[in-house]
Design a protein around this motif. Sequence first.
Motif: not given
Length: 349
Positions: A18, A113-115, A157, A117, A120-121, A123-124, A127
């Motif tokens: 991140i 913030a996700a650092n 988000d 690609v 992304a998963k 991180y989501t 969340r």
Amino acid sequence: MRSIWNGAISFGLVSIPIKLVNATESRSISFRQIHLADGGRIRYRKVCELDEEEVTSAEIGKAYEDADGSMIPISDDDLAQLPLPTAKTIEIVGFVPETSIDPLQVGSAYYIAANGVPAAKPYTLLREALKRSEKVAIAKFALRGRERLGMVRVLGDVIALHGLLWPDEIRQPEGVAPETEVSIRDAELDLADALMDTLGEVELESLHDDYREAVEELIAAKAGGGELAVPEGAGERRGGKVLDLMAALESSVRAAKESRGEGAGGGDGDHAEVTHLPTGKKTAGAKKSASKTASKTASKAAAGKTAADKKTPAKKTAAKKTATGRTAAKKTVAKKTTAKKAPARKRTA
């Protein structure tokens, strides 16, 4: 937005790369110090107190001042060798309801913030897990040379991080609350409730810094060679001792109504009447209660008079009976006395 810290956030065995971004910014206007005589800038120079020579930033290090005043040098390498697992990781240690966090502890805010690609998963996942649990995560992280406590929560988000003060950094409010005993009447609470209802809720987005705007206008006027027209009465200190709390509350309710374009709701005098407060539900209830109490008091008084009227003749009758009894008793005693005084008759042979 520019990141201020790169690392990872650990969620058990899951590690998410991140970046940390400032979520807030200061809009306050800052001033410089000048020499009043000629307007020249006043600057600070870093001078060594031993040789009294100015030093550059590259020549300045850190040191801890001991109790006796001696300096103990601490280098960046010394700090880097400390066993600090949170040096490059935001470590989640547990989850709690957001309501359990004291607002006094909440400090600076950051966006996580996700650092890249691949991040992304996970991180989501974090969340959505936070969303479903309806809790916030408590984490430890290191920033600007010290370990900090943080609260991780979901904001739309995005995952946000709030810096928290350590529990031992919150001072106890000793001697802050009023020490004198104060009694608050129900009527005062009713007016306070009515004032709160009249003011209503507020949209935070609609609020702005009036003082900053006034300073900007002042700077613009000065830059143009003019002077800013100050309204009469501006800058006067408001407030002071409240001599009549009820009158102040009533006036506040009236002023709040007028500011919203409603009727003042007051009587012919200088103060608003409690009976005219449209939102004073408790006041109306108090009136009904007072009315019922008055009715009950009147009924009891009437019942008392009726009972008293009924008891009076009864007492008179009892008194008559007592007097009659006493008279009868006297007659009986008299008869007995006469019988004793009568001479005994002799028998004739």
